[in-house]
Design a protein around this motif. Structure first.
Motif, PDB file in Angstrom:
ATOM      1  N   ARG A   1      -2.520   4.758  -5.497  1.00  0.00           N
ATOM      2  CA  ARG A   1      -3.528   4.533  -4.472  1.00  0.00           C
ATOM      3  C   ARG A   1      -3.678   5.789  -3.627  1.00  0.00           C
ATOM      4  NH1 ARG A   1      -5.952   0.146  -1.798  1.00  0.00           N
ATOM      5  NH2 ARG A   1      -4.855  -1.427  -3.004  1.00  0.00           N
ATOM      6  N   ASP A   2      -4.914   6.050  -3.213  1.00  0.00           N
ATOM      7  CA  ASP A   2      -5.230   7.226  -2.418  1.00  0.00           C
ATOM      8  C   ASP A   2      -5.241   6.828  -0.932  1.00  0.00           C
ATOM      9  OD1 ASP A   2      -6.576   9.147  -0.943  1.00  0.00           O
ATOM     10  OD2 ASP A   2      -8.102   9.511  -2.459  1.00  0.00           O
ATOM     11  N   PRO A   3      -4.318   7.398  -0.111  1.00  0.00           N
ATOM     12  CA  PRO A   3      -4.250   6.970   1.293  1.00  0.00           C
ATOM     13  C   PRO A   3      -5.535   7.269   2.065  1.00  0.00           C
ATOM     14  CG  PRO A   3      -2.962   8.968   0.958  1.00  0.00           C
ATOM     15  CD  PRO A   3      -3.366   8.478  -0.402  1.00  0.00           C
ATOM     16  N   TYR A   4      -6.185   8.378   1.708  1.00  0.00           N
ATOM     17  CA  TYR A   4      -7.404   8.766   2.424  1.00  0.00           C
ATOM     18  C   TYR A   4      -8.544   7.786   2.124  1.00  0.00           C
ATOM     19  CZ  TYR A   4      -4.450  12.812   2.956  1.00  0.00           C
ATOM     20  OH  TYR A   4      -3.376  13.605   3.245  1.00  0.00           O
ATOM     21  N   ALA A   5      -8.574   7.325   0.866  1.00  0.00           N
ATOM     22  CA  ALA A   5      -9.575   6.322   0.497  1.00  0.00           C
ATOM     23  C   ALA A   5      -9.307   5.007   1.229  1.00  0.00           C
ATOM     24  CB  ALA A   5      -9.548   6.099  -1.019  1.00  0.00           C
ATOM     25  N   LEU A   6      -8.013   4.677   1.363  1.00  0.00           N
ATOM     26  CA  LEU A   6      -7.642   3.436   2.055  1.00  0.00           C
ATOM     27  C   LEU A   6      -8.112   3.456   3.516  1.00  0.00           C
ATOM     28  CD1 LEU A   6      -6.079   0.715   2.044  1.00  0.00           C
ATOM     29  CD2 LEU A   6      -4.040   1.992   2.686  1.00  0.00           C
ATOM     30  N   ILE A   7      -7.874   4.587   4.185  1.00  0.00           N
ATOM     31  CA  ILE A   7      -8.312   4.732   5.581  1.00  0.00           C
ATOM     32  C   ILE A   7      -9.834   4.561   5.654  1.00  0.00           C
ATOM     33  CG2 ILE A   7      -8.478   6.326   7.555  1.00  0.00           C
ATOM     34  CD1 ILE A   7      -5.599   5.525   7.068  1.00  0.00           C
ATOM     35  N   GLU A   8     -10.533   5.197   4.713  1.00  0.00           N
ATOM     36  CA  GLU A   8     -11.993   5.084   4.709  1.00  0.00           C
ATOM     37  C   GLU A   8     -12.446   3.640   4.493  1.00  0.00           C
ATOM     38  OE1 GLU A   8     -13.795   8.148   2.180  1.00  0.00           O
ATOM     39  OE2 GLU A   8     -12.597   9.623   3.270  1.00  0.00           O
TER      40      GLU A   8
ATOM     41  N   TYR B   1       0.836  -1.203   0.000  1.00  0.00           N
ATOM     42  CA  TYR B   1       0.000   0.000   0.000  1.00  0.00           C
ATOM     43  C   TYR B   1       0.871   1.254   0.000  1.00  0.00           C
ATOM     44  CZ  TYR B   1      -4.033  -2.948   1.236  1.00  0.00           C
ATOM     45  OH  TYR B   1      -5.018  -3.895   1.247  1.00  0.00           O
ATOM     46  N   ALA B   2       1.918   1.242   0.854  1.00  0.00           N
ATOM     47  CA  ALA B   2       2.801   2.407   0.968  1.00  0.00           C
ATOM     48  C   ALA B   2       3.473   2.694  -0.370  1.00  0.00           C
ATOM     49  CB  ALA B   2       3.834   2.173   2.067  1.00  0.00           C
TER      50      ALA B   2
ATOM     51  N   ILE C   1       0.891   4.148  -2.777  1.00  0.00           N
ATOM     52  CA  ILE C   1       0.591   5.541  -2.450  1.00  0.00           C
ATOM     53  C   ILE C   1       1.726   6.441  -2.922  1.00  0.00           C
ATOM     54  CG2 ILE C   1       0.221   7.198  -0.575  1.00  0.00           C
ATOM     55  CD1 ILE C   1      -1.047   4.810   1.010  1.00  0.00           C
ATOM     56  N   ALA C   2       2.973   6.016  -2.660  1.00  0.00           N
ATOM     57  CA  ALA C   2       4.139   6.809  -3.055  1.00  0.00           C
ATOM     58  C   ALA C   2       4.160   7.022  -4.570  1.00  0.00           C
ATOM     59  CB  ALA C   2       5.419   6.124  -2.593  1.00  0.00           C
TER      60      ALA C   2
ATOM     61  N   HIS D   1       1.485   7.164  -6.358  1.00  0.00           N
ATOM     62  CA  HIS D   1       0.194   7.773  -6.677  1.00  0.00           C
ATOM     63  C   HIS D   1      -0.761   6.824  -7.410  1.00  0.00           C
ATOM     64  CE1 HIS D   1       0.056  12.179  -5.643  1.00  0.00           C
ATOM     65  NE2 HIS D   1       1.076  11.691  -4.992  1.00  0.00           N
TER      66      HIS D   1
END
Lengths: 326, 326
Positions: B306-313, B297-298, B301-302, B304
């Motif tokens: 994947r969206d980290p905010y979407a992942l948290i949601e 995931y990291a 995200i790095a 771009h």
């Protein structure tokens, strides 16, 4: 665009991206105060990020960081870069001092809109200053600032976490510090990509250089980079160009070796864990108990009427039971 | 006793409570390394805690903290107290140095089993040093140490969090520090219940005292306590008895006003939130994704992707959906 469907957020994002300084300031304030709208804003800004180079600068109090950062900013402005400066000082005694400091430093750049300076001194009750700084950097990145300078006092773990989010880390030392300060410096030795000996016209500069070399000879970096040592006298602007060159040298090395992706992935790994911790705690505080119950639990634990470890297990079991009932 | 049903844990608890130094050392190591058994042990120890007085001592590097703490320990030993000393130094450059330091300091107390010294220099990947220190204090408290001295370098937020867990906070200053160091001191001014000017035979001691008085005149504490200033020369043992008296003076004030419960409730409020954050994150990392997915995931995200905010949601929705399905 499902996530920016909120017209207020999309309008805000547009204004930030078009260079509106007030929209930018409001965004960083929202992030700093962890206001509810900050999360939606950060999510809407994320697709516009990843372009900025992030330079972290750290050193002991009195090392002349601010002056050096200002000199470096002027240097980059001549190269037509658009800058964002985030000055983090958790040791600052006055909460209002940060804003005053911003104004004074802004003045030194003659109202140049190409340099945006923001100080952060306080941290929220939940979540650390490193997370807030990272979010502020996200905002400045999305605003099109192509060079971000993050300046902090390099004395604690918080500060090390802050500079860790940078692509390049500059550690600033000065001659004439005691033995205990040497051990602090040793603690941040491993995160330095570039060393600066500021106030290098003072007695003892050669000694500091020898000490850095001696420490370097004791250990080798995983990436095999050998951090250069740049001597500066920031108050006279001496060595600024050499520092910019040393920073570019490391960036070139990182690019050639394809290390930037790994560095940023490591940064996101840490940041993701922090984001998760905060989000999960907020969820539990909203769904399982509120601030008033938290106060009561804390009082009961302090008076040994409640077992904190049992309480944590209850909270987890709350999630667990829900799961097993499906 | 359902929670100590594990015979290994109950045996361990018994040995700790009977004063077995090896069982104690193994317990603190388990806590420090966040080993799986630490949680069960802490839970089993909790009912035996709450008796120890906790004194936090902080100051800049070079302020002579260790020497002063050792002198104070000797003083309390004469009064037949049983001591635990936790020395926290996140700035320490060598991970092995902590253990060596312990041995050297232990020797200075001539193998006196009434003083148990433990250094902590590293912090785990998850969770802060303050949480580990608090847990180590819990172990020493349960082991029957009636006086805990927690010593740290007072330069960052981590260190302030550490001394905040104490019942009494002593801030150690020294003459002859620069202006920037003054501002650090100002940052911890508000947490001091007792001030010490160590190395008070040096030039500038009067000036430091005047500065403290000036700062004190600018603000009043909520509890209306006026922190006394004690002058010491720790290397010669001067002022140690006066320091112990000043500490006792504050403890008496706190007791008379019934403030200790409130102080400890505030401490548990902070600690409970930290414990919850850690426990929740560990749960998600066990149930929703593991270390390998976190790395992936990291990286995404790095880059771009994947969206980290979407992942948290998504993670939160995972909990949410489960809930709404009941």
């Amino acid at each position: 665009l499902p996530h920016t469907a909120n017209p207020e957020i999309s309008g805000w994002v547009e204004r930030i991206r078009s260079g509106d300084a007030r929209a930018l300031a409001r965004a960083i304030s929202a992030v700093e105060d962890r206001r509810p709208e900050a999360q939606a804003l950060l999510r809407a800004l994320f697709p516009h990020t990843g372009r900025a180079r992030v330079i972290g600068m750290t050193g002991s109090p009195g090392a002349g960081k601010s002056t050096l950062v200002d000199q470096l900013a002027k240097h980059y402005r001549k190269e037509k870069h658009s800058l964002g400066i985030i000055a983090v000082d958790p040791t600052s005694p006055f909460s209002g001092g940060a804003i005053l400091g911003d104004r004074i430093r802004m003045l030194s750049h003659h109202g140049d809109s190409g340099i945006y300076i923001r100080s952060m001194a306080t941290r929220g009750a939940l979540g650390g200053l490193a997370a807030t700084t990272a979010d502020a950097a996200t905002v400045l990145d999305a605003a099109g600032r192509d060079l971000l300078l993050i300046e902090t006092v390099g004395v604690g773990q918080d500060e090390i976490d802050i500079v860790r989010l940078a692509d390049v880390t500059v550690v600033i030392l000065v001659p004439g510090m005691g033995d205990d300060v040497q051990s602090i410096k040793a603690g941040i030795m491993e995160i330095a990509d570039v060393f600066v000996i500021n106030k290098s016209d003072r007695e003892g500069a050669e000694r500091v250089e020898r000490e850095i070399r001696a420490m370097q000879s004791l250990s080798q970096r995983k990436d095999e980079w050998s951090p250069p040592i740049v001597k500066t006298v920031a108050t006279e602007g001496k060595g600024t160009a050499e520092l910019a060159e040393a920073i570019a040298g490391y960036e070139h090395f990182v690019e050639k070796r394809g290390l930037l992706k790994r560095k940023r992935a490591e940064h996101w790994r840490t940041r993701l864990l922090e984001m998760l911790r905060d989000a999960l705690l907020n969820r539990v505080l909203r769904q399982q108990f509120g601030e008033r119950e938290l106060e009561r639990y804390a009082e009961e634990i302090a008076e040994h009427q409640r077992d904190p470890y049992a309480l944590i297990e209850e909270v987890l079991a709350g999630l667990e039971n829900v799961k097993s009932k499906i």
